[in-house]
Design an enzyme around this catalytic site. Structure first.
Site, mmCIF file in Angstrom:
data_model
loop_
_atom_site.group_PDB
_atom_site.id
_atom_site.type_symbol
_atom_site.label_atom_id
_atom_site.label_comp_id
_atom_site.label_asym_id
_atom_site.label_seq_id
_atom_site.Cartn_x
_atom_site.Cartn_y
_atom_site.Cartn_z
ATOM 1 N N ASP A 1 -76.367 26.026 -18.816
ATOM 2 C CA ASP A 1 -77.176 25.200 -19.712
ATOM 3 C C ASP A 1 -76.300 24.803 -20.902
ATOM 4 O O ASP A 1 -75.730 25.663 -21.582
ATOM 5 C CB ASP A 1 -78.402 25.973 -20.192
ATOM 6 C CG ASP A 1 -79.358 25.101 -20.991
ATOM 7 O OD1 ASP A 1 -80.347 24.639 -20.417
ATOM 8 O OD2 ASP A 1 -79.112 24.900 -22.198
ATOM 9 N N ASN B 1 -78.472 14.853 -28.644
ATOM 10 C CA ASN B 1 -79.220 13.623 -28.383
ATOM 11 C C ASN B 1 -79.830 13.057 -29.659
ATOM 12 O O ASN B 1 -79.813 11.843 -29.904
ATOM 13 C CB ASN B 1 -80.331 13.885 -27.362
ATOM 14 C CG ASN B 1 -79.870 13.697 -25.927
ATOM 15 O OD1 ASN B 1 -78.952 12.923 -25.660
ATOM 16 N ND2 ASN B 1 -80.495 14.406 -25.012
ATOM 17 N N HIS C 1 -79.293 8.979 -26.883
ATOM 18 C CA HIS C 1 -79.335 9.402 -25.483
ATOM 19 C C HIS C 1 -78.182 8.839 -24.668
ATOM 20 O O HIS C 1 -77.796 9.437 -23.654
ATOM 21 C CB HIS C 1 -80.673 8.999 -24.859
ATOM 22 C CG HIS C 1 -81.826 9.817 -25.375
ATOM 23 N ND1 HIS C 1 -82.145 11.059 -24.859
ATOM 24 C CD2 HIS C 1 -82.714 9.592 -26.368
ATOM 25 C CE1 HIS C 1 -83.190 11.545 -25.497
ATOM 26 N NE2 HIS C 1 -83.550 10.684 -26.430
ATOM 27 N N ASP D 1 -76.035 11.049 -22.241
ATOM 28 C CA ASP D 1 -75.767 10.745 -20.835
ATOM 29 C C ASP D 1 -74.272 10.782 -20.532
ATOM 30 O O ASP D 1 -73.849 11.284 -19.475
ATOM 31 C CB ASP D 1 -76.327 9.368 -20.469
ATOM 32 C CG ASP D 1 -77.842 9.360 -20.383
ATOM 33 O OD1 ASP D 1 -78.453 10.454 -20.395
ATOM 34 O OD2 ASP D 1 -78.433 8.260 -20.314
ATOM 35 N N GLU E 1 -80.117 19.170 -18.963
ATOM 36 C CA GLU E 1 -78.750 19.620 -19.229
ATOM 37 C C GLU E 1 -78.423 20.909 -18.470
ATOM 38 O O GLU E 1 -77.502 21.635 -18.838
ATOM 39 C CB GLU E 1 -78.555 19.831 -20.738
ATOM 40 C CG GLU E 1 -79.341 20.974 -21.345
ATOM 41 C CD GLU E 1 -80.734 20.591 -21.792
ATOM 42 O OE1 GLU E 1 -81.288 21.297 -22.655
ATOM 43 O OE2 GLU E 1 -81.287 19.593 -21.284
#
Length: 265
Positions: A66, A74, A79, A83, A118
């Protein structure tokens, strides 16, 4: 000549159909953002590996990863940056896995995939559990020196919390139990300061399985959907409790409040 033309067209249609089926099969197995295996294919392969390990002498380990502070990343950068980080991390993880495959000489026995958000999984079949720990250490060291992106000329680096569970750690009855054990270890890595690896403690598995049962009961009590992730987190609370939380209304209220304050805020 007309017959040859018809045969050629049929062959072209057949080839196009095969290519389309190949593409659809690839898309059904692949996470569109990162290009690695998606959750559905991970779980399918895990079930196969688990059956092989349960019925034979094969070994199986799950690495649950994780990315730390990803929500904050973010929020701070958007975002699109998030990404891009996921893509770069998947590329890094896949590269390490490929190196591991070649060194082990078993290209089919390591699978890397995105489990969701994630979260990433690595499945290692037919390899000693120590190899999972070695791969996790390689990943942690690589993250220390790898720049995911540059933002305004400044390097952006990340860390990850990692949990590892192996079939040899305890008697696991289902593949989802093995994932929950690795997830539990990752959760402990988070609670211990992040950016580290925790190995699953098989000595506490019976306590944790009791926690899973209590988690199901509380999920029914709360009227919640019982996702594996949520159940594992709830079970982690229960397995740390010295008392049976569902024996009294007060016990229910305490655990219910503790769960809500910890995970729902």
């Amino acid at each position: 000549q007309q017959l040859q033309l018809l045969l050629k067209r049929e062959q072209e249609k057949s080839i196009a159909l095969q290519e389309q089926n190949t593409l659809l099969d690839h898309q059904s197995r692949t996470d569109l953002l990162t290009g690695i295996a998606n959750r559905a294919y991970l779980e399918k392969k895990l079930a196969l590996f688990f059956e092989q390990a349960s019925t034979g002498q094969d070994t199986l380990s799950v690495i649950f990863i994780d990315l730390d502070h990803f929500k904050q990343l973010n929020d701070n950068f958007g975002h699109q940056v998030g990404d891009d980080v996921l893509r770069q991390f998947a590329k890094l993880l896949s590269g390490l896995a490929v190196e591991k495959k070649h060194s082990a000489g078993k290209l089919q026995d390591i699978m890397v995939g995105r489990y969701g958000g994630e979260e990433f999984l690595v499945l290692l079949s037919q390899q000693p559990p120590q190899q999972a720990e070695y791969l996790a250490d390689q990943l942690s060291h690589a993250l220390l020196t790898t720049t995911m992106l540059e933002i305004s000329g400044q390097p952006l680096k990340i860390s990850a919390s990692i949990g590892i569970a192996s079939m040899s750690d305890a008697i696991f009855q289902t593949p989802i139990e093995l994932i929950e054990a690795a997830d539990r270890s990752m959760y402990l890595a988070k609670r211990s300061g992040r950016g580290r690896t925790i190995l699953f403690d098989g000595n506490r598995w019976s306590i944790f399985r009791k926690g899973i049962s209590l988690a199901y009961a509380l999920a029914e009590f709360r009227g919640e959907f019982k996702t594996p992730k949520k159940l594992a987190l709830m079970a982690a609370i229960f397995s740390q409790s010295t008392a049976s939380p569902l024996t009294t209304p007060k016990g229910i209220a305490i655990i219910n409040y503790k769960y809500s304050m910890t995970y729902l805020t």
